[in-house]
Write an enzyme that holds these catalytic residues in place. Sequence first.
Site, PDB file in Angstrom:
ATOM      1  N   LYS A   1      13.303  -1.401  -5.232  1.00  0.00           N
ATOM      2  CA  LYS A   1      12.877   0.639  -4.330  1.00  0.00           C
ATOM      3  C   LYS A   1      11.950   0.060  -3.722  1.00  0.00           C
ATOM      4  O   LYS A   1      11.943   1.121  -2.593  1.00  0.00           O
ATOM      5  CB  LYS A   1      12.386   1.226  -5.848  1.00  0.00           C
ATOM      6  CG  LYS A   1      11.601   2.045  -5.881  1.00  0.00           C
ATOM      7  CD  LYS A   1      11.065   2.598  -6.489  1.00  0.00           C
ATOM      8  CE  LYS A   1       9.007   3.805  -6.386  1.00  0.00           C
ATOM      9  NZ  LYS A   1       7.932   3.221  -5.934  1.00  0.00           N
ATOM     10  N   ASN A   2      11.043  -0.218  -3.411  1.00  0.00           N
ATOM     11  CA  ASN A   2       9.380  -0.371  -2.639  1.00  0.00           C
ATOM     12  C   ASN A   2       9.819  -1.075  -1.796  1.00  0.00           C
ATOM     13  O   ASN A   2       9.067  -0.995  -0.742  1.00  0.00           O
ATOM     14  CB  ASN A   2       8.579  -0.721  -3.338  1.00  0.00           C
ATOM     15  CG  ASN A   2       7.543  -0.055  -4.460  1.00  0.00           C
ATOM     16  OD1 ASN A   2       8.102   1.281  -4.154  1.00  0.00           O
ATOM     17  ND2 ASN A   2       7.136  -0.398  -5.519  1.00  0.00           N
TER      18      ASN A   2
ATOM     19  N   CYS B   1      -2.559  10.207  -8.163  1.00  0.00           N
ATOM     20  CA  CYS B   1      -1.451   9.931  -9.790  1.00  0.00           C
ATOM     21  C   CYS B   1      -2.680   9.226 -10.775  1.00  0.00           C
ATOM     22  O   CYS B   1      -3.594   9.237 -10.771  1.00  0.00           O
ATOM     23  CB  CYS B   1       0.036   9.333  -8.811  1.00  0.00           C
ATOM     24  SG  CYS B   1      -0.250   7.613  -9.261  1.00  0.00           S
TER      25      CYS B   1
ATOM     26  N   ARG C   1      -5.932   6.549  -5.252  1.00  0.00           N
ATOM     27  CA  ARG C   1      -5.006   6.649  -4.074  1.00  0.00           C
ATOM     28  C   ARG C   1      -5.301   6.871  -2.985  1.00  0.00           C
ATOM     29  O   ARG C   1      -4.467   7.740  -2.574  1.00  0.00           O
ATOM     30  CB  ARG C   1      -3.408   6.373  -4.753  1.00  0.00           C
ATOM     31  CG  ARG C   1      -3.163   5.508  -5.754  1.00  0.00           C
ATOM     32  CD  ARG C   1      -1.662   6.090  -6.587  1.00  0.00           C
ATOM     33  NE  ARG C   1      -0.652   4.815  -5.505  1.00  0.00           N
ATOM     34  CZ  ARG C   1       0.593   4.782  -6.118  1.00  0.00           C
ATOM     35  NH1 ARG C   1       1.279   5.765  -7.079  1.00  0.00           N
ATOM     36  NH2 ARG C   1       1.249   3.752  -4.901  1.00  0.00           N
TER      37      ARG C   1
ATOM     38  N   ASP D   1       2.673  -4.865 -10.603  1.00  0.00           N
ATOM     39  CA  ASP D   1       3.474  -3.612 -11.135  1.00  0.00           C
ATOM     40  C   ASP D   1       4.683  -4.955 -12.517  1.00  0.00           C
ATOM     41  O   ASP D   1       4.924  -4.815 -13.198  1.00  0.00           O
ATOM     42  CB  ASP D   1       4.769  -3.585 -10.326  1.00  0.00           C
ATOM     43  CG  ASP D   1       3.819  -2.402  -9.076  1.00  0.00           C
ATOM     44  OD1 ASP D   1       3.844  -1.077  -9.499  1.00  0.00           O
ATOM     45  OD2 ASP D   1       3.616  -2.834  -8.180  1.00  0.00           O
TER      46      ASP D   1
ATOM     47  N   ARG E   1      13.330   7.409 -11.674  1.00  0.00           N
ATOM     48  CA  ARG E   1      12.833   7.546 -10.259  1.00  0.00           C
ATOM     49  C   ARG E   1      13.033   5.999  -9.834  1.00  0.00           C
ATOM     50  O   ARG E   1      13.110   6.287  -8.268  1.00  0.00           O
ATOM     51  CB  ARG E   1      11.431   7.697 -10.023  1.00  0.00           C
ATOM     52  CG  ARG E   1      11.210   9.296 -10.305  1.00  0.00           C
ATOM     53  CD  ARG E   1      11.129  10.043  -8.856  1.00  0.00           C
ATOM     54  NE  ARG E   1      10.009  10.386  -7.762  1.00  0.00           N
ATOM     55  CZ  ARG E   1       9.243  10.641  -7.530  1.00  0.00           C
ATOM     56  NH1 ARG E   1       8.663  11.415  -8.385  1.00  0.00           N
ATOM     57  NH2 ARG E   1       7.651  10.360  -6.429  1.00  0.00           N
TER      58      ARG E   1
HETATM   59  N1  EPU Z   1      -6.402   1.699  -1.117  1.00  0.00           N
HETATM   60  C1  EPU Z   1      -6.895   2.507  -0.880  1.00  0.00           C
HETATM   61  N2  EPU Z   1      -6.981   3.348   0.430  1.00  0.00           N
HETATM   62  C2  EPU Z   1      -5.963   3.776   1.357  1.00  0.00           C
HETATM   63  C3  EPU Z   1      -4.695   2.828   0.974  1.00  0.00           C
HETATM   64  C4  EPU Z   1      -4.836   1.757  -0.614  1.00  0.00           C
HETATM   65  O1  EPU Z   1      -8.171   2.634  -1.167  1.00  0.00           O
HETATM   66  O2  EPU Z   1      -5.914   3.993   2.717  1.00  0.00           O
HETATM   67  C5  EPU Z   1      -6.215   1.096  -2.570  1.00  0.00           C
HETATM   68  C6  EPU Z   1      -5.302   1.636  -3.820  1.00  0.00           C
HETATM   69  O3  EPU Z   1      -5.664   2.977  -4.158  1.00  0.00           O
HETATM   70  C7  EPU Z   1      -4.946   0.968  -4.585  1.00  0.00           C
HETATM   71  C8  EPU Z   1      -4.946  -0.312  -3.613  1.00  0.00           C
HETATM   72  O4  EPU Z   1      -5.552  -0.311  -2.093  1.00  0.00           O
HETATM   73  O5  EPU Z   1      -6.438   0.561  -4.676  1.00  0.00           O
HETATM   74  C9  EPU Z   1      -3.179  -1.119  -3.334  1.00  0.00           C
HETATM   75  O6  EPU Z   1      -3.046   0.500  -3.082  1.00  0.00           O
HETATM   76  P1  EPU Z   1      -1.782  -0.299  -2.021  1.00  0.00           P
HETATM   77  O7  EPU Z   1      -1.801   0.847  -0.337  1.00  0.00           O
HETATM   78  O8  EPU Z   1      -1.325  -1.574  -1.423  1.00  0.00           O
HETATM   79  O9  EPU Z   1      -0.109   0.520  -2.498  1.00  0.00           O
HETATM   80  P2  EPU Z   1       1.156   1.276  -1.838  1.00  0.00           P
HETATM   81  O10 EPU Z   1       1.239   1.328  -1.112  1.00  0.00           O
HETATM   82  O11 EPU Z   1       0.246   3.195  -2.499  1.00  0.00           O
HETATM   83  C10 EPU Z   1       2.828   0.703  -3.522  1.00  0.00           C
HETATM   84  C11 EPU Z   1       3.683   0.126  -4.377  1.00  0.00           C
HETATM   85  C12 EPU Z   1       3.323   0.391  -6.009  1.00  0.00           C
HETATM   86  C13 EPU Z   1       2.774  -0.695  -5.960  1.00  0.00           C
HETATM   87  C14 EPU Z   1       1.243  -1.386  -4.881  1.00  0.00           C
HETATM   88  C15 EPU Z   1       0.820  -2.993  -4.578  1.00  0.00           C
HETATM   89  C16 EPU Z   1       5.316   1.749  -2.811  1.00  0.00           C
HETATM   90  C17 EPU Z   1       5.833   3.221  -2.919  1.00  0.00           C
HETATM   91  N3  EPU Z   1       5.013   1.873  -3.809  1.00  0.00           N
HETATM   92  O12 EPU Z   1       1.991   1.641  -4.079  1.00  0.00           O
HETATM   93  O13 EPU Z   1       4.037   0.818  -6.679  1.00  0.00           O
HETATM   94  O14 EPU Z   1       2.149  -0.359  -7.241  1.00  0.00           O
HETATM   95  O15 EPU Z   1       1.399  -1.197  -3.343  1.00  0.00           O
HETATM   96  O16 EPU Z   1       2.016  -3.606  -4.559  1.00  0.00           O
HETATM   97  O17 EPU Z   1       5.703   0.791  -2.390  1.00  0.00           O
HETATM   98  C18 EPU Z   1       5.622   1.674  -8.346  1.00  0.00           C
HETATM   99  O18 EPU Z   1       7.245   1.219  -7.543  1.00  0.00           O
HETATM  100  O19 EPU Z   1       5.690   1.523  -9.271  1.00  0.00           O
HETATM  101  C19 EPU Z   1       4.122   0.838  -7.649  1.00  0.00           C
HETATM  102  C20 EPU Z   1       3.043   2.045  -7.994  1.00  0.00           C
END
Ligand code: EPU
Length: 440
Positions: free
Chosen positions: A26-27, A121, A126, A311, A419
């Site tokens: 998915k990701n 969320c 986030r 995850d 999802r």
């Molecule tokens: N963060 C910030 N500011 C930003 C971006 C991130 O503070 O601008 C923080 C977040 O709040 C969090 C940390 O950095 O505490 C890590 O967030 P990251 O940006 O790495 O996560 P993401 O890209 O939003 C993806 C996956 C998540 C997975 C994480 C970590 C997708 C759509 N989502 O999220 O997957 O947990 O990377 O590997 O790719 C899931 O599949 O259920 C899921 C939540």
Amino acid sequence: MSSDRHRYAITGRRPLSGAVEVAGAKNAVTKLLVATLLTEDPCTISGVPKIAEVGIVLGMLADLGTGIEWVDDRTVRLTTRHIATASLSEAYSGVNRIPILMMGPLLHRAGETTIPLPGGCRIGKRPIDFHLAGLRAMGAQITEQPRSVSVKVAADGLRAAHITLPYPSVGATENLLLSAVLARGTTIIDNAAVEPEIMDLILMLQQMGALVSVEVDRRIVIEGVPRLRGASHRPLPDRIEVASFAAAAVATGGRIEVIGAVQEHVATFLNYLRKVGGEFEVTSRGLAFYQARELTPVPVQTDVHPGYMTDWQQPLVVLLTQASGASVIHETVYENRFGYAEQLNAMGAGIALSTACLGGKACRFALRDFQHSAVVIGPTPLRAGPLEIPDLRAGFAYIMAALIADGTSVITGTRYLERGYEDPAGKLRSVGAAIETIPV
Ligand code: EPU
């Protein structure tokens, strides 16, 4: 978010045995779909998982003007000859984190865009501050509204920048990659995330003509090119789904072969599974998982890749409720990812949460009042209960809890699970789970 299509009724205490096929990640697939916006040429994505999230992203792309053609039930061809409208409806605000990744491609194609904000969320706030700071450094002018963000760029487009991420964010790294591949000059991302799903996106971009190199110490260097072409790509298998079924096999005392699973993608997970008492075998088709001995506790700290991924935390916690002794889990990626523990405790689990950084080094959440560590005392028999799924990954933890509990658990909130997991009820039933889907 839409409502549940059905509830699940799961009767526990049956070992799961058999084989399931892992779906495309998915990701990864959702980001590959966004990458197709970077070219006017057709792009073909195969091995597309049948999950609700894919349908949502395809709906967004169709709104922007992408032509979508299914070649077979897992292969989709996308062509964005022209951007019909460079903005996405605010109705998508809070739906998922994919629109923010479209900013760079839409700036390249149309010079401006308005994108709905993802919103917080249940697993944490986030924010998208890293995304916006990176785009600003590349010359984007950004106006933030309560539910959306408007971005525009001068006629000569985005320019390269040297960006150091405050934390190796997966989404921010992907956003900057998708923005930098067509920018003027050479962009450097320091402290970048290097998750396998990001590598998969880089491979697709490379096929499209991009010049991206992943260097030592979390540095990604992107030499902008004037144009990208079409590509055909298959996403890597979903390493979260692999770990989920592995944990379910061990927790129920069964044996599940996950067809298509790749050892390299779950190497860190396998170490912890073994320390708890699970085992794996590399088979001709993938990986097989089973319980090797009585389960014992472990300390675990979640982290960015190549660490133990956040995850994978939830299925492990349920497994640890069946281990003899005290396990400590320190969640360092999201500040609020243990909300699901309360319902497990109501089933008989012994999980205590703490705001301290337990069992590891101090993380970003030290002294910040977030319950981001857990102590799990086991073994605890679990009793069936009503379970309301709060988010995708907690959803599989509840499925596992129901699979090992005595009695029949009724699970609602299945829309969150569906999802991101492909046909979870069907796959579990195929390995012997007593799971009934009840239409609502
Ligand atoms: N963060 C910030 N500011 C930003 C971006 C991130 O503070 O601008 C923080 C977040 O709040 C969090 C940390 O950095 O505490 C890590 O967030 P990251 O940006 O790495 O996560 P993401 O890209 O939003 C993806 C996956 C998540 C997975 C994480 C970590 C997708 C759509 N989502 O999220 O997957 O947990 O990377 O590997 O790719 C899931 O599949 O259920 C899921 C939540």
